[in-house]
Design an enzyme around this catalytic site. Structure first.
Site, PDB file in Angstrom:
ATOM      1  CB  VAL A  18      -0.952   0.005   1.208  1.00  0.00           C
ATOM      2  CG1 VAL A  18      -1.765   1.301   1.248  1.00  0.00           C
ATOM      3  CG2 VAL A  18      -1.878  -1.192   1.152  1.00  0.00           C
ATOM      4  CE  LYS A 107      -7.244  -5.537   8.975  1.00  0.00           C
ATOM      5  NZ  LYS A 107      -6.202  -5.016   8.080  1.00  0.00           N
ATOM      6  N   GLY A 136     -11.042  -1.061   2.847  1.00  0.00           N
ATOM      7  CA  GLY A 136     -10.245  -0.755   1.668  1.00  0.00           C
ATOM      8  C   GLY A 136     -10.683   0.512   0.985  1.00  0.00           C
ATOM      9  CB  ILE A 138     -15.826   0.587   0.612  1.00  0.00           C
ATOM     10  CG1 ILE A 138     -15.730  -0.665  -0.262  1.00  0.00           C
ATOM     11  CG2 ILE A 138     -17.275   1.006   0.771  1.00  0.00           C
ATOM     12  CD1 ILE A 138     -16.395  -1.881   0.340  1.00  0.00           C
ATOM     13  N   GLY A 189      -3.070 -14.916  -3.734  1.00  0.00           N
ATOM     14  CA  GLY A 189      -2.623 -13.781  -2.943  1.00  0.00           C
ATOM     15  C   GLY A 189      -3.701 -13.141  -2.091  1.00  0.00           C
ATOM     16  CG  ASP A 203      -9.151  -8.295   8.655  1.00  0.00           C
ATOM     17  OD1 ASP A 203      -8.203  -7.501   8.614  1.00  0.00           O
ATOM     18  OD2 ASP A 203     -10.158  -8.187   7.930  1.00  0.00           O
ATOM     19  CE  LYS A 207     -10.701  -4.990   7.637  1.00  0.00           C
ATOM     20  NZ  LYS A 207     -10.751  -5.760   6.375  1.00  0.00           N
ATOM     21  N   GLY A 304      -6.104  -4.860  -1.320  1.00  0.00           N
ATOM     22  CA  GLY A 304      -5.233  -4.649  -2.476  1.00  0.00           C
ATOM     23  C   GLY A 304      -4.532  -3.309  -2.388  1.00  0.00           C
TER      24      GLY A 304
END
Length: 428
Positions: A18, A107, A136, A138, A189, A203, A207, A304
């Site tokens: 990133v 996060k 991500g 959004i 990936g 994860d 969030k 991504g």
């Protein structure tokens, strides 16, 4: 733009997937970002632990430094993309103390130490933005925190982990077993070599804690979030769901009730007619229910390098504009004091698949167990079996504790040979 305008200096901590994309977007030709900010943007440096390592074509070697404190001291905005708790927490606090605003996609850190960071940022009168930490690319944090600030959010249902959605979608659409779908996700990936954080729901839980804190205007800690992953989901679960017009999704759920706030992450059966049922592949989607706005759907790529960098850059433009104008974004809103309910008090629905003795009176015995725990049966479906009869029972909403006790009594019942699976039902 006049050359006299002072540039906003940007520090990037961590040039991973990133971070490298953020640097590329910041250094591409054109003055669009400067025009949106009202001042030029200048990368003051990129912090790495090893300056000798080649970081790829988009990372100028002359910007690399292993002196994080020195870099922070000469920067107006710090973009933290290192991940993990330490040293990210210490460096963010150092940045805030120096008067720099912070953009982060971390996060795990926000879920664990959000209150400490929010209080420090408010005290120092600087921004702390984290759009990329939840879904991500959004746009979700800003709509919840700002666009819906005048409304009352009652419920959030979200697919916020692309890895698990990809696995479950492959099991549903291509009939893969869990292990095969996981291996395929790793090869593409989407999943790490150690997929625990994704497949066990950790994860998504981080969030969920962030979203619940924003939506309900109070601090919800990671330990307040019930968490259950997808590793126990079988091909039979997926087939049974499909036969009843449902799909299995890993959902992050936050809801406000008269009794309090409940936040949970777990697999759930979602009706095929619900918008979340049509979210395929590694995409994310969040469905928000608000008193005035009604139902709102946010959909897009949840992971991504490039999609996440888009969210980071959006935050960066906002906080850089505030720096250029001498202003600041909204403070943390944490005035509410709803009780954070334990999972046993959350209202849910169960779908129970079981094998039962094939003899008269069995259904009556099973129904008696449900009645004993004040759990209503909405639907009973019998399916063919070999040595035993198959039953699928869907319940009405009831406290999780009562539902769980019902299942435990069913396991001990002489009429029940086996409890094959228990899945919650959401979205109805």
């Amino acid at each position: 733009m006049s050359d006299a305008v002072k540039p906003v200096k940007i520090a990037v901590l961590g040039p991973g997937t990133v971070g490298a994309e953020v640097v590329r977007l910041l250094t591409r030709p054109g003055e669009d970002l400067a025009a949106r900010v009202g001042a030029p943007l200048e990368i003051s440096g990129i912090y790495v632990r090893d300056t000798s390592k080649d970081r790829g074509p988009h990372i100028p070697r002359e910007l690399l430094t292993d002196d994080a404190s020195g870099l922070i001291a000469r920067s107006d905005v710090v973009v933290e993309l290192m991940g993990g708790i330490e040293p990210a927490r210490t460096l963010i606090l150092e940045a805030i103390a120096s008067g720099a605003s912070v953009v982060t996609a971390n996060k795990a850190l926000l879920a664990a130490h959000g209150p400490e960071l929010y209080e420090a940022a408010d005290a120092a009168n600087v921004d702390l933005y984290f759009e990329a930490a939840v879904a991500g690319a959004i746009p979700l944090v800003r709509p919840v925190r700002e666009s819906l600030a005048g409304d009352h959010i009652t419920r959030i249902l979200g697919i916020v982990n692309g890895t698990t959605n990809y696995i479950l979608d492959e099991m549903t659409t291509n009939g893969l077993d869990y292990e095969v779908a996981l291996k395929q996700a790793q090869e593409l990936g989407y999943a790490e070599a150690d997929p625990t954080a994704d497949v066990e729901g950790h994860d998504a839980a981080a969030k969920a804690a962030i979203l619940a804190s924003l939506a309900f205007h109070q601090r919800v800690a990671l330990e307040d979030v019930f968490c259950e992953g997808i590793s126990a989901i079988t091909a039979d679960d997926v087939i049974a769901a499909r036969e009843t017009g449902q799909v299995v999704k890993l959902l992050a759920i936050a809801e406000r009730t008269p009794e309090g706030v409940a936040v949970r992450v777990h697999p759930a059966l979602v009706p095929g007619t619900h918008p979340l049922a049509g979210v395929h592949g590694a995409f994310n989607a969040v469905f928000i229910e608000a008193e005035a706005a009604g139902g709102l759907m946010f959909y897009g790529q949840g992971a991504g390098g490039t999609p996440t960098a888009s969210a980071v850059l959006g935050d960066l433009v906002s906080v850089a504009r505030h720096k250029a104008l001498g202003s600041k974004g909204p403070l943390e809103s944490n005035y509410a004091e709803h009780e954070v309910l334990p999972m046993d008090k959350a209202d849910t629905r169960y779908c129970v698949r079981m094998a039962v003795e094939d003899r008269p009176g069995v259904l009556s015995s099973v129904a008696e167990v449900f009645a004993r725990h004040r759990v209503g049966i909405e639907l009973v479906r019998q399916v063919p079996g070999q040595s035993h009869a198959g039953l699928i029972l869907s319940t009405y909403r009831a406290p999780e504790g009562d539902l769980r006790a019902t299942v435990e009594d069913l396991r001990a019942s002489a009429a029940v040979a086996e409890i094959k699976s228990v899945l919650r039902i959401e979205g109805e």
